[in-house]
Design a protein around this motif. Structure first.
Motif, PDB file in Angstrom:
ATOM      1  N   ASN A  63       0.957  -1.619  -0.154  1.00 26.83           N
ATOM      2  CA  ASN A  63       0.057  -0.067   0.015  1.00 26.83           C
ATOM      3  C   ASN A  63       1.081   1.395   0.497  1.00 26.83           C
ATOM      4  N   ASP A 134      -3.893   8.799   1.437  1.00 24.77           N
ATOM      5  CA  ASP A 134      -3.704   7.619   3.033  1.00 24.77           C
ATOM      6  C   ASP A 134      -3.150   6.519   2.347  1.00 24.77           C
ATOM      7  N   ALA A 135      -1.672   6.286   2.734  1.00 24.56           N
ATOM      8  CA  ALA A 135      -0.902   5.054   2.118  1.00 24.56           C
ATOM      9  C   ALA A 135      -0.645   3.899   3.134  1.00 24.56           C
ATOM     10  N   LEU A 136      -1.241   4.362   4.091  1.00 27.88           N
ATOM     11  CA  LEU A 136      -0.241   3.507   5.199  1.00 27.88           C
ATOM     12  C   LEU A 136      -0.802   1.972   5.476  1.00 27.88           C
ATOM     13  N   PHE A 137      -2.244   1.779   4.964  1.00 27.79           N
ATOM     14  CA  PHE A 137      -2.573  -0.083   5.109  1.00 27.79           C
ATOM     15  C   PHE A 137      -3.342  -0.029   3.950  1.00 27.79           C
ATOM     16  N   VAL A 166      -5.688   5.232  -0.400  1.00 31.96           N
ATOM     17  CA  VAL A 166      -5.214   4.066  -1.767  1.00 31.96           C
ATOM     18  C   VAL A 166      -5.960   2.933  -1.435  1.00 31.96           C
ATOM     19  N   ILE A 168      -7.873   1.122   0.381  1.00 27.74           N
ATOM     20  CA  ILE A 168      -9.316   1.247   1.734  1.00 27.74           C
ATOM     21  C   ILE A 168      -8.937   2.197   2.429  1.00 27.74           C
ATOM     22  N   PRO A 169      -9.307   2.692   3.627  1.00 30.77           N
ATOM     23  CA  PRO A 169      -9.194   3.729   4.538  1.00 30.77           C
ATOM     24  C   PRO A 169      -8.295   3.034   5.563  1.00 30.77           C
ATOM     25  N   SER A 170      -6.911   3.456   5.646  1.00 32.59           N
ATOM     26  CA  SER A 170      -5.697   2.854   6.322  1.00 32.59           C
ATOM     27  C   SER A 170      -6.580   2.236   8.175  1.00 32.59           C
TER      28      SER A 170
HETATM   29  K   LIG Z   1      -4.853   2.953   2.812  1.00 34.04           K
END
Ligand SMILES: [K+]
Ligand SMILES: NC(=O)C1=CN([C@@H]2O[C@H](COP(=O)(O)OP(=O)(O)OC[C@H]3O[C@@H](n4cnc5c(N)ncnc54)[C@H](O)[C@@H]3O)[C@@H](O)[C@H]2O)[C@@H](O)CC1
Ligand SMILES: Nc1ncnc2c1ncn2[C@@H]1O[C@H](COP(=O)(O)OP(=O)(O)O)[C@@H](O)[C@H]1O
Length: 529
Positions: A63, A134-137, A166, A168-170
């Motif tokens: 992600n 938001d590309a955390l998880f 990105v 799905i919301p983290s």
């Molecule tokens: K995400």
């Protein structure tokens, strides 16, 4: 549209990469580019802000890798990306690592977040950003988010900057839609290849915002062949369930509906249900009514015929109504039983015997279901197709559990009901779902909380009965019914607001719902719009 769980998505990725030789880095490239394009579209909508800074919060997994690709494309488009890496650089592996090193070569700023203090500094950068990515998880999240990951999510949510998530919301479980500790509230979610269950079910659906399904170059044969966990109902698909009216149509063409509803104090349920059937294209609708209520019903409803039937001293159906009700039902194409019938003992016996012997397809709701809760074997033994339409409380009674447990696992509950009772089951509430005995699951995107008002379920029952009478299969009648009922609710809420919405508004907006629906839309509609 197919909706998948993270494990099914992983299997699709594996097939694309291993069986069809699509390099994983190609998929990641397409994913990141789609995210950058989504940010650009958001910015185009409000260019007056003139801010060009885009803050990307990236984790160590793929992600985050999508985030690195997005940063590169954003830089090429003239934006000023800054990456907050909420991970140790050494932990980044594979395709994500390749893209991370390209970022370093491009001199894009990367700030490594190791502690809460680092995040405090990050906050200063975020205030004047045009957007946050938001590309955390993504779908690889396991268990609750803790530590700096969680603090980063809380920071993102505390800012007044639009967020593009990105995939799905983290923090949202891709499987269930539950919040795993904390989750990012996104303006938009760019999801890769297919929507995930967690963004279609609540609460995840509320966190995802508008969902954009991105084509990342996954071979179409893989997408076509996948056995998805569920299908999200779409307008065109529902439209396809209606065959056009033949020009020489007559009352008999669209079926006769028999409705058993109402008792003293609940004549409104009978009126709403039968009028909904009439409004939904049934040729002829007859309402069976306890005899002393007949004159009231005749005055209340014009287009619907009535059949006065023997009643109890409490003015609900008595067991003596059974013969006449069954005889009449045999002249009809579909029946509906349940709204406002009361829980009188004798009426309960009438319901049980009517359902067991009814010769035509039927929809069973409300007190109809309450009467069957202690005798569910009646449902499993039916010779005609049936649809049950419980709300979570009624579902709980049928499954001998409580409403909280049903809501905790709505998918599990509706699947269990269809399996146990061998009929089509429709579980009401936000994201109504329909399960059919052969294993398919449909999720309805229409509807709004304004519909949580007395009588709106009675309208749904009438709509479904009309669709059964015109010859739809049970799952089709239930799915089309839920979709149009929700659409009428959305139109009513848009015109009158959610607060004052009442069930009869749904009747008033059914014609507009049907008309919207005949005017076919393109398939570029946002899926929850
Ligand atoms: K995400
Ligand atoms: N595999 C593929 O072909 C593609 C995958 N893509 C992206 O890859 C994502 C899935 O990537 P990954 O499987 O690498 O996983 P993710 O990037 O979703 O994140 C999981 C990472 O966080 C860690 N983690 C898991 N649970 C945690 C928790 N509770 N607290 C802290 N850390 C936790 C894991 O160890 C893993 O490193 C998708 O959501 C999508 O964005 C896209 O690039 C498209 C192609
Ligand atoms: N938040 C919501 N979003 C979408 N639909 C909703 C929401 N709340 C309620 N509804 C719909 O409104 C109807 C309520 O029906 P029901 O619970 O049987 O009420 P009643 O018995 O009062 O008619 C159902 O079709 C349900 O799906």
């Amino acid at each position: 549209m197919k909706v998948v769980s993270p494990s099914t998505m992983r299997e699709l990725d594996r097939k694309a990469i291993e069986d069809m030789n699509v390099p994983g880095i190609v998929l990641m490239e397409n994913a990141g580019r789609e995210v950058a394009l989504a940010v650009k579209r958001l910015w185009d909508e409000d260019p007056l802000k003139k801010k060009r800074k885009v803050v990307l919060f990236c984790g160590k997994g793929n992600n985050g890798g999508d985030g690195f690709v997005a940063a590169r494309h954003l830089a090429n488009m003239g934006f000023e990306p800054i990456i907050f890496l909420v991970a140790e650089p050494e932990a980044i592996k594979g395709d994500a690592a390749i893209n991370y090193h390209i970022i370093l070569n491009m001199d894009i700023s990367v700030i490594i977040i190791e502690s809460g203090e680092d995040l405090d500094k990050a906050r200063e950068h975020c205030g004047d950003a045009a957007a946050i990515v938001d590309a955390l998880f993504g779908t690889g999240l396991r268990g609750e988010v803790q530590g700096t990951g969680r603090q980063a999510i809380e920071l993102i949510n505390s800012l007044d900057v639009p967020v593009v998530a990105v995939d799905i919301p983290s923090g949202i479980s891709g499987e269930t839609g539950k919040v795993l500790g904390a989750a990012v509230r996104a303006r938009e979610t760019v999801t890769m290849a297919l929507p995930k269950m967690g963004m279609v079910l609540y609460p995840g659906a509320a966190y995802a915002g508008k969902i954009i399904v991105a084509d990342i170059g996954m071979p179409s044969s893989i997408l076509k062949s996948v056995k998805a966990e569920a299908e999200l109902l779409e307008k065109d698909q529902v439209a396809g369930l209606f065959k056009p009216y033949p020009p020489d149509a007559h009352k008999g063409t669209f079926g006769r509906v028999f409705i058993l509803a109402g008792s003293a104090g609940m004549t409104g349920a009978a009126a709403l249900c039968s009028l909904a059937a009439a409004r939904s294209g049934a040729g002829l609708v007859t309402l069976g009514t306890p005899e002393s209520l007949n004159d009231i019903m005749e005055a209340k409803i014009t287009e619907v015929m009535t059949l006065a039937l023997p009643e109890t001293p409490q003015r609900s159906f008595s067991i003596k109504a059974l013969g006449k009700a069954l005889e009449f039902s045999s002249q009809c194409d579909a029946a509906a039983i349940g709204p406002g019938l009361s829980r009188q003992d004798e009426t309960r016996d009438f319901i049980r015997q009517f359902v067991a012997a009814c010769p035509v397809p039927m929809v069973i709701d409300a007190d109809g279901l309450n009467a069957l809760a202690e005798k569910p074997e009646i449902l499993a033994g039916l010779k005609v197709p049936a649809i049950i339409t419980p709300h979570p409380g009624e579902m709980a009674r049928l499954l001998s559990t409580d409403a909280g447990a049903v809501q905790e696992d709505r998918v599990g509950a509706v699947r269990e009901a269809t399996k146990r009772f061998k009929c089509t089951a429709l579980l009401k509430g936000a994201r109504t779902m329909i399960a059919a005995p052969e294993g398919s699951l449909w999720i309805n995107p229409t509807g709004n909380p304004g519909m949580a008002t007395g009588g709106s379920g009675d309208v749904l029952t009438g709509i479904i009965a009309a669709f059964l009478a015109r010859g739809m299969e049970p799952w089709e009648a239930a799915a089309a019914g839920a979709y149009i009922h929700g659409l009428a609710g959305d139109l009513a809420a848009a015109a009158k607001g959610e607060i004052s919405l009442i069930a009869s508004d749904l009747l008033d907006f059914l014609p507009e719902a049907f008309s919207k629906f005949e005017a076919r839309s393109s398939n570029t509609q946002p899926i929850d719009g």
